[in-house]
Design a protein around this motif. Structure first.
Motif, short mmCIF file in Angstrom:
data_model
loop_
_atom_site.label_atom_id
_atom_site.label_comp_id
_atom_site.label_asym_id
_atom_site.label_seq_id
_atom_site.Cartn_x
_atom_site.Cartn_y
_atom_site.Cartn_z
N ASP A 193 1.69 3.46 58.61
CA ASP A 193 2.06 2.30 58.50
C ASP A 193 0.04 1.56 59.60
N ASN A 221 -2.40 2.76 54.06
CA ASN A 221 -1.85 1.28 53.95
C ASN A 221 -1.22 0.71 55.52
N SER A 223 1.73 -2.93 56.11
CA SER A 223 2.20 -3.61 55.69
C SER A 223 1.68 -5.31 56.42
N LEU A 224 0.91 -5.11 57.39
CA LEU A 224 0.83 -6.01 58.67
C LEU A 224 -0.90 -6.37 58.99
#
Length: 306
Positions: A193, A221, A223-224
Motif C-alpha cells: 500500500d 497501488n 488507497s490513500l
C-alpha cells in the motif's frame, strides 16, 4: 496638465482594474468602492472620452476596440500609481508595509513559517500575509508580492530566484515493514500500500527508479492520497503505507527511526527545484527586495539533505 485631465486619472486606473479582475463587482472589492460607484465612474469616463470602453452584460464584460487601445495607457497609469505607493513606503526610511506571499502548503509549513519569525524580528514593521495553497496563483491579478513555487517553470515575465531543491526518499515506518515486509526491488512495491501526493491537477502515482537494470517506472497501488506533504509524512509514521517524499518534509523522523528508508540501492528521479518568483517591476519595493534576499540567504541551509 489641466484639472479635467487630472480628474480622469483615477477613473482610468479603475477601468484597468475592471478589466484585470473581470467584473465591476471584483474591481469594487479590490478598490474599496461600492459597485455602483465603480459603475458611475466608468460611465463618467466613457462620457468624457466620447467612446464606449466595455460592452457589459449580466454575466461578462468585453472590451470594445476603443477600450483595447485605451487599456494599455490605463495600465501604465495603474503601474505608475503602484510605483508611487511603493516609493512612498520606501521614502519613510525603513522597511514597512504589507507583504503578500504565496506558497505550497508543505514547503510553507516546513521551511517558510519557521523563517518568518526571524524575518519579522529583522523587519517588525512589515505585515506578512502568507497564503498556503497548492495551486498556481497569478501574481499580478492576485497582487502577490512573492510566490514560492516547486518545479520547472514556464517562460514568463516574472523574475525567478532558485532557493533549493527537493531530495526524494522512499520510506515507511518500522511497524509497517515488520508486518508487511520490506521491498527489495521497485516491482515489489506493487504488493504494498503506497501513499502518494495528489491534488486537483496532478497525482504522483508513477515512481521512477534507476538501478542495475536501468530505468524502472512503477505505477504504484495506493488507497490513500493526500495533497499535503506534512500529512503524508504523518500517515507514513502511523504505518499506513510506503511513501515517496521530499526528505525535508520529514523533520527528524529518519534520524529518530520513526521512518526507515527502503530501496536504497536504487537512485530516484531528480528532485524538483524550488524558486522564489516576483514581478519584474521598474521599482521593486524594499519589503519585497528584503524578503527575497532573506530567503536567498536562509532558505537553503534549512534543506539538510542537499
Amino acid at each position: 496638465m489641466n484639472k479635467t485631465r487630472l480628474d480622469s486619472l483615477p477613473a482610468l486606473a479603475l477601468f484597468a482594474l475592471i478589466v484585470q479582475y473581470g467584473s465591476l463587482s471584483s474591481a469594487a472589492q479590490h478598490s474599496g468602492l461600492s459597485r455602483s460607484a465603480v459603475s458611475k465612474q466608468l460611465s463618467a469616463l466613457e462620457a468624457k472620452l466620447g467612446v464606449r470602453l466595455l460592452q457589459r452584460s449580466t454575466r461578462s464584460i468585453t472590451l470594445t476596440e476603443a477600450g483595447k487601445q485605451i487599456l494599455a495607457e490605463a495600465r501604465r497609469i495603474l503601474d505608475a500609481l503602484e510605483s508611487v505607493k511603493t516609493l512612498s513606503e520606501d521614502l519613510q526610511g525603513e522597511v514597512c508595509g504589507h507583504l503578500k506571499v504565496s506558497c505550497s502548503t508543505g514547503i510553507g509549513r516546513v521551511h517558510v513559517v519557521p523563517l518568518l519569525k526571524q524575518f519579522r524580528v529583522c523587519y517588525p514593521k512589515v505585515n506578512v500575509q502568507l497564503l498556503l495553497e497548492d495551486r498556481r496563483v497569478d501574481l499580478i491579478d492576485e497582487q502577490i508580492d512573492v510566490a514560492i513555487r516547486v518545479g520547472h517553470l514556464p517562460d514568463s515575465s516574472l523574475i525567478a530566484l532558485r532557493l533549493g531543491e527537493m531530495t526524494w526518499v522512499v520510506c515507511a515506518s518500522p511497524d509497517y515493514l515488520r508486518i508487511n515486509g520490506t521491498p527489495k526491488t521497485p516491482t515489489d512495491l506493487l504488493q504494498h500500500d503506497c501513499l502518494y501526493y495528489s491534488n486537483n491537477q496532478n497525482s504522483f502515482k508513477t515512481w521512477l527508479f534507476m538501478g542495475p537494470n536501468g530505468e524502472e517506472s512503477i505505477s504504484i497501488n495506493g488507497s490513500l492520497s493526500l495533497n499535503d506533504s506534512t500529512a503524508l509524512a504523518q500517515a507514513a509514521e502511523e504505518g499506513q503505507g510506503i511513501v515517496w517524499i521530499d526528505k525535508n518534509s520529514l523533520g527528524d523522523a529518519l534520524e529518530k527511526g520513526r521512518l526507515v528508508p527502503v530501496l536504497e540501492d536504487y537512485s530516484l528521479s531528480p528532485g524538483y527545484p524550488i524558486y522564489a518568483l516576483y514581478p519584474a517591476r521598474r521599482h521593486l519595493s524594499q519589503k519585497t527586495r528584503m524578503f527575497v534576499n532573506f530567503l536567498s540567504e536562509r532558505f537553503s541551509p534549512r534543506m539538510h539533505y542537499q
